[in-house]
Scaffold this motif. Structure first.
Motif, PDB file in Angstrom:
ATOM      1  N   LEU A 184      73.154  12.526  48.218  1.00 20.88           N
ATOM      2  CA  LEU A 184      74.525  12.961  48.471  1.00 20.88           C
ATOM      3  C   LEU A 184      75.161  13.514  47.196  1.00 20.88           C
ATOM      4  CD1 LEU A 184      77.163  13.185  50.076  1.00 20.88           C
ATOM      5  CD2 LEU A 184      77.569  10.750  49.624  1.00 20.88           C
ATOM      6  N   VAL A 185      75.037  12.802  46.092  1.00 20.75           N
ATOM      7  CA  VAL A 185      75.628  13.249  44.834  1.00 20.75           C
ATOM      8  C   VAL A 185      75.026  14.581  44.400  1.00 20.75           C
ATOM      9  CG1 VAL A 185      75.800  12.716  42.365  1.00 20.75           C
ATOM     10  CG2 VAL A 185      76.292  10.947  44.073  1.00 20.75           C
ATOM     11  N   GLN A 186      73.715  14.731  44.537  1.00 17.45           N
ATOM     12  CA  GLN A 186      73.077  15.994  44.162  1.00 17.45           C
ATOM     13  C   GLN A 186      73.568  17.145  45.034  1.00 17.45           C
ATOM     14  OE1 GLN A 186      68.806  15.949  42.991  1.00 17.45           O
ATOM     15  NE2 GLN A 186      68.873  13.785  43.604  1.00 17.45           N
ATOM     16  N   ARG A 187      73.715  16.890  46.318  1.00 13.09           N
ATOM     17  CA  ARG A 187      74.179  17.946  47.211  1.00 13.09           C
ATOM     18  C   ARG A 187      75.593  18.387  46.856  1.00 13.09           C
ATOM     19  NH1 ARG A 187      77.464  17.837  51.347  1.00 13.09           N
ATOM     20  NH2 ARG A 187      77.344  15.573  51.683  1.00 13.09           N
ATOM     21  N   VAL A 188      76.484  17.432  46.613  1.00  9.91           N
ATOM     22  CA  VAL A 188      77.869  17.768  46.313  1.00  9.91           C
ATOM     23  C   VAL A 188      77.971  18.532  44.994  1.00  9.91           C
ATOM     24  CG1 VAL A 188      80.126  16.806  45.754  1.00  9.91           C
ATOM     25  CG2 VAL A 188      78.810  15.860  47.654  1.00  9.91           C
ATOM     26  N   PHE A 189      77.292  18.060  43.963  1.00  7.63           N
ATOM     27  CA  PHE A 189      77.378  18.742  42.680  1.00  7.63           C
ATOM     28  C   PHE A 189      76.677  20.100  42.707  1.00  7.63           C
ATOM     29  CE2 PHE A 189      78.511  14.641  40.558  1.00  7.63           C
ATOM     30  CZ  PHE A 189      79.586  15.111  39.814  1.00  7.63           C
ATOM     31  N   SER A 190      75.626  20.236  43.516  1.00  8.06           N
ATOM     32  CA  SER A 190      74.923  21.520  43.573  1.00  8.06           C
ATOM     33  C   SER A 190      75.819  22.627  44.103  1.00  8.06           C
ATOM     34  CB  SER A 190      73.665  21.397  44.440  1.00  8.06           C
ATOM     35  OG  SER A 190      74.006  21.190  45.803  1.00  8.06           O
ATOM     36  N   GLU A 191      76.843  22.269  44.882  1.00 10.61           N
ATOM     37  CA  GLU A 191      77.782  23.258  45.419  1.00 10.61           C
ATOM     38  C   GLU A 191      78.777  23.741  44.371  1.00 10.61           C
ATOM     39  OE1 GLU A 191      79.511  21.023  48.566  1.00 10.61           O
ATOM     40  OE2 GLU A 191      77.737  21.144  49.873  1.00 10.61           O
ATOM     41  N   LEU A 192      78.764  23.136  43.179  1.00 13.97           N
ATOM     42  CA  LEU A 192      79.738  23.453  42.135  1.00 13.97           C
ATOM     43  C   LEU A 192      79.123  24.251  40.992  1.00 13.97           C
ATOM     44  CD1 LEU A 192      81.572  20.007  42.075  1.00 13.97           C
ATOM     45  CD2 LEU A 192      82.275  22.101  43.238  1.00 13.97           C
ATOM     46  N   ASP A 193      77.949  24.829  41.218  1.00 13.65           N
ATOM     47  CA  ASP A 193      77.300  25.739  40.274  1.00 13.65           C
ATOM     48  C   ASP A 193      77.000  25.088  38.932  1.00 13.65           C
ATOM     49  OD1 ASP A 193      76.174  28.148  39.469  1.00 13.65           O
ATOM     50  OD2 ASP A 193      78.066  28.897  38.652  1.00 13.65           O
ATOM     51  N   PRO A 194      76.252  24.001  38.932  1.00 15.59           N
ATOM     52  CA  PRO A 194      75.866  23.397  37.650  1.00 15.59           C
ATOM     53  C   PRO A 194      74.780  24.215  36.966  1.00 15.59           C
ATOM     54  CG  PRO A 194      74.771  22.265  39.428  1.00 15.59           C
ATOM     55  CD  PRO A 194      75.684  23.277  40.074  1.00 15.59           C
ATOM     56  N   LEU A 195      74.635  24.025  35.661  1.00 19.11           N
ATOM     57  CA  LEU A 195      73.503  24.634  34.962  1.00 19.11           C
ATOM     58  C   LEU A 195      72.191  24.077  35.488  1.00 19.11           C
ATOM     59  CD1 LEU A 195      74.472  24.785  31.172  1.00 19.11           C
ATOM     60  CD2 LEU A 195      73.969  26.708  32.687  1.00 19.11           C
ATOM     61  N   GLU A 196      72.142  22.771  35.650  1.00 17.28           N
ATOM     62  CA  GLU A 196      70.944  22.124  36.186  1.00 17.28           C
ATOM     63  C   GLU A 196      71.265  20.710  36.617  1.00 17.28           C
ATOM     64  OE1 GLU A 196      67.810  21.616  33.283  1.00 17.28           O
ATOM     65  OE2 GLU A 196      69.274  21.599  31.647  1.00 17.28           O
ATOM     66  N   ILE A 197      70.448  20.233  37.528  1.00 15.21           N
ATOM     67  CA  ILE A 197      70.493  18.842  37.957  1.00 15.21           C
ATOM     68  C   ILE A 197      69.115  18.255  37.692  1.00 15.21           C
ATOM     69  CG2 ILE A 197      70.768  17.239  39.888  1.00 15.21           C
ATOM     70  CD1 ILE A 197      72.676  19.221  41.167  1.00 15.21           C
ATOM     71  N   ILE A 198      69.074  17.223  36.884  1.00 15.88           N
ATOM     72  CA  ILE A 198      67.815  16.585  36.512  1.00 15.88           C
ATOM     73  C   ILE A 198      67.768  15.198  37.123  1.00 15.88           C
ATOM     74  CG2 ILE A 198      66.424  15.714  34.595  1.00 15.88           C
ATOM     75  CD1 ILE A 198      67.853  17.817  32.821  1.00 15.88           C
ATOM     76  N   GLU A 199      66.679  14.879  37.786  1.00 14.85           N
ATOM     77  CA  GLU A 199      66.393  13.504  38.179  1.00 14.85           C
ATOM     78  C   GLU A 199      65.222  13.030  37.342  1.00 14.85           C
ATOM     79  OE1 GLU A 199      64.963  10.741  41.980  1.00 14.85           O
ATOM     80  OE2 GLU A 199      65.827  12.734  42.349  1.00 14.85           O
ATOM     81  N   ASP A 200      65.434  12.005  36.542  1.00 15.28           N
ATOM     82  CA  ASP A 200      64.379  11.575  35.630  1.00 15.28           C
ATOM     83  C   ASP A 200      63.314  10.757  36.355  1.00 15.28           C
ATOM     84  OD1 ASP A 200      65.286   8.951  35.885  1.00 15.28           O
ATOM     85  OD2 ASP A 200      66.056   8.786  33.846  1.00 15.28           O
ATOM     86  N   ALA A 244      87.316  16.234  39.815  1.00 19.18           N
ATOM     87  CA  ALA A 244      87.669  16.959  38.590  1.00 19.18           C
ATOM     88  C   ALA A 244      86.918  18.278  38.506  1.00 19.18           C
ATOM     89  CB  ALA A 244      87.360  16.088  37.368  1.00 19.18           C
ATOM     90  N   MET A 245      85.618  18.266  38.803  1.00 18.13           N
ATOM     91  CA  MET A 245      84.849  19.513  38.729  1.00 18.13           C
ATOM     92  C   MET A 245      85.233  20.473  39.837  1.00 18.13           C
ATOM     93  SD  MET A 245      83.229  19.600  35.988  1.00 18.13           S
ATOM     94  CE  MET A 245      82.591  21.225  36.406  1.00 18.13           C
ATOM     95  N   ARG A 246      85.553  19.977  41.001  1.00 20.33           N
ATOM     96  CA  ARG A 246      86.006  20.864  42.079  1.00 20.33           C
ATOM     97  C   ARG A 246      87.276  21.600  41.671  1.00 20.33           C
ATOM     98  NH1 ARG A 246      84.886  16.798  47.234  1.00 20.33           N
ATOM     99  NH2 ARG A 246      82.902  17.753  47.894  1.00 20.33           N
ATOM    100  N   LEU A 247      88.220  20.873  41.095  1.00 14.32           N
ATOM    101  CA  LEU A 247      89.470  21.502  40.685  1.00 14.32           C
ATOM    102  C   LEU A 247      89.250  22.528  39.585  1.00 14.32           C
ATOM    103  CD1 LEU A 247      91.838  18.416  40.694  1.00 14.32           C
ATOM    104  CD2 LEU A 247      92.039  20.421  42.157  1.00 14.32           C
ATOM    105  N   LEU A 248      88.396  22.211  38.622  1.00 19.91           N
ATOM    106  CA  LEU A 248      88.129  23.156  37.543  1.00 19.91           C
ATOM    107  C   LEU A 248      87.445  24.413  38.067  1.00 19.91           C
ATOM    108  CD1 LEU A 248      87.010  20.668  34.762  1.00 19.91           C
ATOM    109  CD2 LEU A 248      89.129  21.992  34.846  1.00 19.91           C
ATOM    110  N   ARG A 249      86.546  24.270  39.012  1.00 19.60           N
ATOM    111  CA  ARG A 249      85.874  25.435  39.586  1.00 19.60           C
ATOM    112  C   ARG A 249      86.854  26.276  40.401  1.00 19.60           C
ATOM    113  NH1 ARG A 249      82.308  25.680  36.140  1.00 19.60           N
ATOM    114  NH2 ARG A 249      80.118  25.232  36.595  1.00 19.60           N
ATOM    115  N   GLU A 250      87.689  25.632  41.192  1.00 18.96           N
ATOM    116  CA  GLU A 250      88.633  26.370  42.040  1.00 18.96           C
ATOM    117  C   GLU A 250      89.668  27.126  41.217  1.00 18.96           C
ATOM    118  OE1 GLU A 250      88.465  23.240  45.814  1.00 18.96           O
ATOM    119  OE2 GLU A 250      90.172  23.255  44.445  1.00 18.96           O
ATOM    120  N   SER A 251      90.073  26.555  40.101  1.00 17.26           N
ATOM    121  CA  SER A 251      91.138  27.161  39.286  1.00 17.26           C
ATOM    122  C   SER A 251      90.601  28.114  38.227  1.00 17.26           C
ATOM    123  CB  SER A 251      91.948  26.061  38.595  1.00 17.26           C
ATOM    124  OG  SER A 251      91.132  25.362  37.663  1.00 17.26           O
TER     125      SER A 251
END
Length: 381
Positions: free
Chosen positions: A31-47, A119-126
């Motif tokens: 769930l966390v990966q899916r939500v953050f992936s919609e916010l255009d991250p540089l990368e998502i790493i699962e160790d 916080a990241m959603r607001l920064l992306r939207e604005s």
């Protein structure tokens, strides 16, 4: 920039109602990966820490670029919860969130994760410029900080950050104790308690003698010791041949931590060594083994440390007054600080954690989100 409080509430509710007891974090990780992936991250790493922690998944590092020419920071939360944490149902009464009453709520630590997402959603939207940031979401925090211990610190580019994981609001934790975990094994000799008790050596009695002599509870303002479990014996008619005691020592002073730990070891060794056989019939002698495991290192940030100056300036920019405190418990921040990543702890508003009366208010999560945005966007520090 106004926080979308209802969206934040919905995110928090979805996180809490996604079960994630320690080692069962697979669903919340997806769930966390899916939500953050919609916010255009540089990368998502699962160790690859799952092989060491026994979790269904690894720790997550979610990295975002920043338009501001400032050093990166990280925010850390943990995705696991204590039990009872299966099939959580969130109840909302106005501004207050609780569980249905037969489980924990999960605000420890999903209130922190929800604030990071909003916080990241607001920064992306604005399209508001912000510094580079990483979100470090760990597993198995509640069962010994296992995810953080298994995390390669080289995966985190930022050298400073904030762990969102404490009760109350507007609290910054600057110090937390180191801890030693103790496993004390007292070996006696088994015998039939009715037929030949003199053949035996009662490990339980020896352990009890030592426990009456060792330091315990509040030692001083910096140091505590506790013995939490004791197990052993086979039946009431058998002289118990083995007793295992689990305990811990915590202190903000490494010298005191070592001294109290050594005192406990010495008292158990001397108590067992002082055993005598009044009848001469015992078929053996007692032994004791004291195993000490360094559970987590001390956390201590100097008053003028940059990580504290930064959060203080961010709070001032939004009219928030912070309180700086020492804690008695350990968290992932202890591990990060011990590995050279300066980390302060920010309270998230949660209260009554680790119980079915756990709760958090929407206002506190909104204020936390505002503080995170300020930390990411203010350029005056």
């Amino acid at each position: 920039m106004d926080v979308d409080s209802e969206r934040l509430a919905a995110t928090f509710t979805e996180l809490c109602e996604t079960s994630s007891p320690s080692r069962q974090e697979g669903r919340i990780s997806r769930l966390v990966q899916r939500v953050f992936s919609e916010l255009d991250p540089l990368e998502i790493i699962e160790d690859d820490s799952s092989g060491r922690t026994g979790s269904q998944c690894g720790n997550l590092i979610i990295r975002f670029a920043g338009a501001l020419d400032l050093e990166p920071i990280f925010f850390s939360c943990h995705m696991d919860t204590v039990q009872p944490g299966e099939n959580v149902r969130v109840q909302r009464d106005g501004d207050l969130f609780t569980s249905a009453g037969d489980t924990i709520l999960g605000s420890d630590d999903k209130s922190g994760i929800a604030a990071c997402i909003e916080a990241m959603r607001l920064l992306r939207e604005s399209n508001r410029p912000h510094r580079p940031v990483e979100f470090v979401i760990t597993t198995c925090e509640e069962i010994g900080l296992l995810g953080a211990k298994a995390l390669d610190p080289g995966l985190i580019r930022a050298r400073e950050g904030y762990a969102l994981d404490s009760t109350g609001m507007a609290r910054i934790i600057t110090h937390a104790p180191a801890a030693n975990r103790l496993t004390i094994t007292v070996e006696g000799v088994a015998a039939h308690a009715g037929l030949h008790p003199e053949w035996g050596v009662n490990a339980l009695i020896l352990a009890a003698r030592a426990l009456t002599l060792v330091p315990g509870g509040r030692i001083d303002e910096e140091t505590t010791a506790n013995f939490g479990t004791i197990s052993g014996g086979a039946a009431s008619n058998i002289v118990p041949e083995r007793v295992v005691i689990e305990g811990e020592v915590r202190s903000h002073s490494m010298e005191k931590l070592t001294r109290v730990t050594d005192d406990i070891r010495r008292i158990f060794v001397e108590t067992v060594a002082a055993w005598s056989d009044p009848t001469g019939a015992a078929r053996g002698k007692p032994r004791v083994q004291v195993d000490v495991h360094e559970d987590f290192p001390v956390m201590a940030l100097a008053p003028g440390h940059r990580v504290l100056r930064r959060v203080n300036a961010a709070a001032q920019s939004i009219g928030m007054h912070l309180f700086y405190e020492k804690a008695g418990g350990g968290s992932d921040a202890n591990i990060f600080n011990g590995r050279g990543l300066a980390t302060a702890i920010i309270a998230t508003g949660m209260t009554n954690v680790h119980s079915t009366s756990e709760q958090v208010t929407l206002k506190d999560m909104v204020d936390l989100t505002r503080l995170l945005i300020a930390l990411l966007t203010e350029t005056s520090y």
